[in-house]
Write a protein that holds these residues in place. Structure first.
Motif, PDB file in Angstrom:
ATOM      1  N   GLU A   9       0.844  -1.195   0.000  1.00  0.00           N
ATOM      2  CA  GLU A   9       0.000   0.000   0.000  1.00  0.00           C
ATOM      3  C   GLU A   9       0.875   1.238   0.000  1.00  0.00           C
ATOM      4  OE1 GLU A   9      -2.884   0.337   3.104  1.00  0.00           O
ATOM      5  OE2 GLU A   9      -3.728  -1.638   2.701  1.00  0.00           O
ATOM      6  N   GLY A  10       0.556   2.162  -0.902  1.00  0.00           N
ATOM      7  CA  GLY A  10       1.200   3.468  -0.875  1.00  0.00           C
ATOM      8  C   GLY A  10       0.481   4.349   0.137  1.00  0.00           C
ATOM      9  N   ARG A  11       1.102   5.462   0.495  1.00  0.00           N
ATOM     10  CA  ARG A  11       0.461   6.362   1.443  1.00  0.00           C
ATOM     11  C   ARG A  11      -0.664   7.134   0.749  1.00  0.00           C
ATOM     12  NH1 ARG A  11       2.837  11.467   0.600  1.00  0.00           N
ATOM     13  NH2 ARG A  11       4.640  11.290  -0.752  1.00  0.00           N
ATOM     14  N   LYS A  12      -1.643   7.565   1.519  1.00  0.00           N
ATOM     15  CA  LYS A  12      -2.739   8.373   0.974  1.00  0.00           C
ATOM     16  C   LYS A  12      -2.234   9.789   0.781  1.00  0.00           C
ATOM     17  CE  LYS A  12      -6.539   5.708   2.844  1.00  0.00           C
ATOM     18  NZ  LYS A  12      -7.740   5.705   3.691  1.00  0.00           N
ATOM     19  N   ILE A  13      -2.550  10.359  -0.378  1.00  0.00           N
ATOM     20  CA  ILE A  13      -2.100  11.714  -0.691  1.00  0.00           C
ATOM     21  C   ILE A  13      -3.284  12.541  -1.200  1.00  0.00           C
ATOM     22  CG2 ILE A  13       0.290  11.097  -1.221  1.00  0.00           C
ATOM     23  CD1 ILE A  13      -0.555  11.167  -4.230  1.00  0.00           C
ATOM     24  N   ILE A  14      -3.103  13.849  -1.181  1.00  0.00           N
ATOM     25  CA  ILE A  14      -4.087  14.777  -1.726  1.00  0.00           C
ATOM     26  C   ILE A  14      -3.502  15.361  -3.009  1.00  0.00           C
ATOM     27  CG2 ILE A  14      -5.446  16.871  -1.345  1.00  0.00           C
ATOM     28  CD1 ILE A  14      -6.086  14.624   0.656  1.00  0.00           C
ATOM     29  N   VAL A  15      -4.258  15.231  -4.118  1.00  0.00           N
ATOM     30  CA  VAL A  15      -3.840  15.775  -5.405  1.00  0.00           C
ATOM     31  C   VAL A  15      -4.725  16.981  -5.709  1.00  0.00           C
ATOM     32  CG1 VAL A  15      -3.577  15.267  -7.863  1.00  0.00           C
ATOM     33  CG2 VAL A  15      -3.156  13.481  -6.183  1.00  0.00           C
ATOM     34  N   ASN A  16      -4.105  18.062  -6.141  1.00  0.00           N
ATOM     35  CA  ASN A  16      -4.861  19.280  -6.449  1.00  0.00           C
ATOM     36  C   ASN A  16      -5.435  19.238  -7.861  1.00  0.00           C
ATOM     37  OD1 ASN A  16      -4.564  20.634  -3.930  1.00  0.00           O
ATOM     38  ND2 ASN A  16      -2.433  21.028  -4.464  1.00  0.00           N
ATOM     39  N   LYS A  17      -6.220  18.199  -8.110  1.00  0.00           N
ATOM     40  CA  LYS A  17      -6.944  18.029  -9.373  1.00  0.00           C
ATOM     41  C   LYS A  17      -8.281  17.385  -9.037  1.00  0.00           C
ATOM     42  CE  LYS A  17      -3.423  17.476 -12.952  1.00  0.00           C
ATOM     43  NZ  LYS A  17      -3.723  18.705 -13.624  1.00  0.00           N
TER      44      LYS A  17
END
Length: 128
Positions: free
Chosen positions: A4-12
């Motif tokens: 599992e990769g870490r959860k991220i916030i994408v500005n899209k």
């Protein structure tokens, strides 16, 4: 083998991400800095990273909830899923999940490089 990769916030927005992830050529921008070659193909792409064998992926599914990439090689059985959840009109939460069916010897060899690859992909996606 699951990673599992870490959860991220994408500005899209989810819509913008979905449109981007339908196009094989757009995956080149998400590749780690160690990318040595990239070839977009019908329904997928092939790439090579420094010190790793080439990997061919097929774009199996792209929806507003997830994107699923699967191995184009019959000798390797794995899927890379990107789960997407809208946070706001212009922000989306993204998490990469890897699911591979490998024998114990192969798992031992590929686990660390795959984790590094997922982390590098996550970093690139976060910069979008």
């Amino acid at each position: 083998m699951n990673l599992e990769g870490r959860k991220i916030i994408v500005n899209k927005s989810v819509k913008d991400l979905t449109e981007m992830l339908k196009n094989a050529e757009d995956y080149k921008a998400l590749m780690p800095d160690s990318l040595q070659n990239f070839e977009a193909r019908e329904g997928g792409f092939k790439f090579g990273l420094k010190g790793m064998p080439e990997i061919a992926l097929k774009i199996q599914e792209v929806t507003e909830e997830k994107v699923i990439l699967v191995s184009a090689s019959s000798s390797l059985d794995f899927a890379l899923t990107g789960n997407m959840s809208p946070i706001s009109e212009n922000q989306t939460e993204v998490q990469l999940l890897f699911d591979g069916k490998f024998n114990p010897f192969i798992k031992m060899m590929v686990e660390k490089p795959l984790k590094n690859f997922i982390d590098a992909l996550t970093d690139k996606i976060e910069q979008l």
